[in-house]
Enzyme design. Structure first.
Site, PDB file in Angstrom:
ATOM      1  N   ASN A 167     -12.010   4.619   4.160  1.00 40.60           N
ATOM      2  CA  ASN A 167     -12.044   4.048   2.809  1.00 40.60           C
ATOM      3  C   ASN A 167     -13.351   3.318   2.489  1.00 40.60           C
ATOM      4  O   ASN A 167     -13.577   2.936   1.343  1.00 40.60           O
ATOM      5  CB  ASN A 167     -10.895   3.057   2.617  1.00 40.60           C
ATOM      6  CG  ASN A 167      -9.538   3.688   2.797  1.00 40.60           C
ATOM      7  OD1 ASN A 167      -9.127   3.971   3.916  1.00 40.60           O
ATOM      8  ND2 ASN A 167      -8.837   3.920   1.699  1.00 40.60           N
ATOM      9  N   VAL A 174     -16.057   1.534  -2.046  1.00 33.86           N
ATOM     10  CA  VAL A 174     -14.736   1.247  -1.483  1.00 33.86           C
ATOM     11  C   VAL A 174     -13.722   2.142  -2.171  1.00 33.86           C
ATOM     12  O   VAL A 174     -13.577   2.124  -3.393  1.00 33.86           O
ATOM     13  CB  VAL A 174     -14.351  -0.233  -1.682  1.00 33.86           C
ATOM     14  CG1 VAL A 174     -12.947  -0.504  -1.148  1.00 33.86           C
ATOM     15  CG2 VAL A 174     -15.366  -1.149  -1.000  1.00 33.86           C
ATOM     16  N   CYS A 175     -13.028   2.949  -1.382  1.00 31.42           N
ATOM     17  CA  CYS A 175     -12.067   3.912  -1.913  1.00 31.42           C
ATOM     18  C   CYS A 175     -10.663   3.327  -1.789  1.00 31.42           C
ATOM     19  O   CYS A 175     -10.125   3.213  -0.684  1.00 31.42           O
ATOM     20  CB  CYS A 175     -12.184   5.211  -1.117  1.00 31.42           C
ATOM     21  SG  CYS A 175     -11.292   6.592  -1.827  1.00 31.42           S
ATOM     22  N   LEU A 176     -10.077   2.945  -2.920  1.00 28.77           N
ATOM     23  CA  LEU A 176      -8.769   2.281  -2.910  1.00 28.77           C
ATOM     24  C   LEU A 176      -8.061   2.539  -4.236  1.00 28.77           C
ATOM     25  O   LEU A 176      -8.659   2.381  -5.304  1.00 28.77           O
ATOM     26  CB  LEU A 176      -8.961   0.780  -2.696  1.00 28.77           C
ATOM     27  CG  LEU A 176      -7.740  -0.056  -2.324  1.00 28.77           C
ATOM     28  CD1 LEU A 176      -7.210   0.310  -0.944  1.00 28.77           C
ATOM     29  CD2 LEU A 176      -8.096  -1.545  -2.358  1.00 28.77           C
ATOM     30  N   THR A 181     -10.352   3.858  -7.616  1.00 30.09           N
ATOM     31  CA  THR A 181     -11.398   4.703  -7.016  1.00 30.09           C
ATOM     32  C   THR A 181     -10.789   5.796  -6.150  1.00 30.09           C
ATOM     33  O   THR A 181     -11.500   6.524  -5.470  1.00 30.09           O
ATOM     34  CB  THR A 181     -12.368   3.853  -6.165  1.00 30.09           C
ATOM     35  OG1 THR A 181     -11.616   3.048  -5.245  1.00 30.09           O
ATOM     36  CG2 THR A 181     -13.212   2.955  -7.050  1.00 30.09           C
TER      37      THR A 181
END
Length: 365
Positions: A167, A174-176, A181
């Site tokens: 993530n 930031v992949c969340l 995102t």
């Protein structure tokens, strides 16, 4: 009665003077903070011994939440909102976020917000025991957009060029789902009337920096519990441990502003535990504190162990950088244990070989 004629000009000059004076005061505070930061790090860089009692005092008194002034090293320093005059509704919402954070921040998360830039925030999350992030410090810079909370905050991770989690990208992205995102169910997405900055930080602590980050990768969750999936998760943890150790080193060498006392105090306090964890991992394959237990040796695990063993000296050097001496013993002790373990394995292999030859000789006529 409103001033007229020359009185108006005088009033303009007075207002300009007062505004300029205020700017000078803010600038002076920023310079003072910058000098303090440089002075603290200069002592460590030049090998000047820091007073252990003073370091411990500052570390113990380090506030979970505080309002500071100097934001000159913030990632979003030059964001569009830097010249924007926020409306009262937006300001009120940010102040509410501050109150929530100050009241409800959990252990192992620290936050700093900025008096002169309410749109900015910086947070650090301490890696939890039982994960490959154990005792690491992971920093995030945050920017609240103009239409917050209708849009989620922007979050940047200080990666140091290391991909420590599916993530968290080397670019800092930031992949969340909560930040919109990454796709997710409606309940996982940002909800303007419910979601908060505290929720984002807690999610990153519990859902991102977790015990088996391998399964955060899209599609990999289905392999959880299977032999192949768990083996791959273990390999991922072993690599992540190395990246986590490297993150510790660059954080000690260049701690973000306003977190110097936490960085120095934390790593001086945890140094022995971190080095013991590394030694146990590469000598026994048992890194329980970092969520790693190697039961079957593979070429990958052997390579990872050697890398951790080699990195011990770098870690010791980083601890010395913050004024912590006498940690070389861990390297020497670890090397001796690793050498003994290698000799034991060689003896076992030799015994097996001799036994095999004896059995074979029984069948020779």
């Amino acid at each position: 009665m409103l001033p007229t004629g020359n009185s108006k000009v005088t009033l303009v000059y007075v207002c300009g003077f007062l505004l300029g004076l205020k700017c000078l005061q803010i600038a002076a505070k920023h310079v003072s903070s910058l000098l303090l930061h440089k002075n603290t790090m200069a002592k460590a860089n030049e090998g000047i011994k820091l007073d252990p009692k003073e370091v411990k005092r500052k570390y113990r008194n380090f506030k979970k939440f505080d309002v500071v002034e100097d934001y000159s090293d913030h990632h979003f320093l030059k964001s569009k909102s830097s010249w924007w005059q926020p409306p009262k509704k937006w300001t009120k919402k940010i102040q509410e976020e501050w109150r929530i954070l100050k009241r409800d921040l959990p252990d192992m998360i620290y936050v700093r917000v900025y008096e002169g830039r309410m749109d900015l925030l910086r947070a650090v999350i301490i890696g939890v025991e039982g994960t490959p992030y154990n005792d690491g410090l992971f920093f995030f810079d945050v920017c609240f957009p103009k239409n917050y909370p209708n849009e989620p905050p922007q979050v940047y991770y200080h990666s140091g060029g290391l991909r420590i989690n599916p993530n968290l990208y080397t670019s800092g992205d930031v992949c969340l789902s909560l930040l919109n995102t990454w796709h997710g169910s409606k309940n996982e997405k940002w909800t303007p009337t419910i979601s908060t900055m505290l929720q984002v930080l807690v999610s990153m602590q519990g859902m991102v920096l977790n015990a088996k980050p391998y399964f955060n990768e899209p599609g990999y969750e289905a392999s959880r519990g299977s032999a192949s999936g768990e083996n791959l998760a273990l390999e991922y943890n072993q690599r992540t441990l190395i990246y986590s150790l490297k993150t510790m080193v660059y954080t000690m060498k260049k701690p973000p502003k306003h977190f110097e006392d936490l960085v120095i105090g934390h790593f001086r306090d945890r140094a022995s535990g971190i080095l013991t964890m590394c030694r146990d991992y590469y000598t026994k394959g048992l890194g329980v504190k970092c969520g790693i237990v190697v039961t079957t040796e593979t070429a990958t695990s052997q390579d990872n162990k050697k890398e951790v063993e080699g990195y011990m000296k770098t870690l010791v050097g980083a601890f010395k950088h913050i004024g912590l001496e006498d940690r070389e013993e861990f390297v020497a002790e670890g090397e001796a244990k690793a050498e003994n373990l290698t000799l034991q394995l060689q003896k076992k292999k030799k015994k097996k070989k001799n036994l095999g030859q004896k059995i074979l000789s029984c069948f020779v006529i």
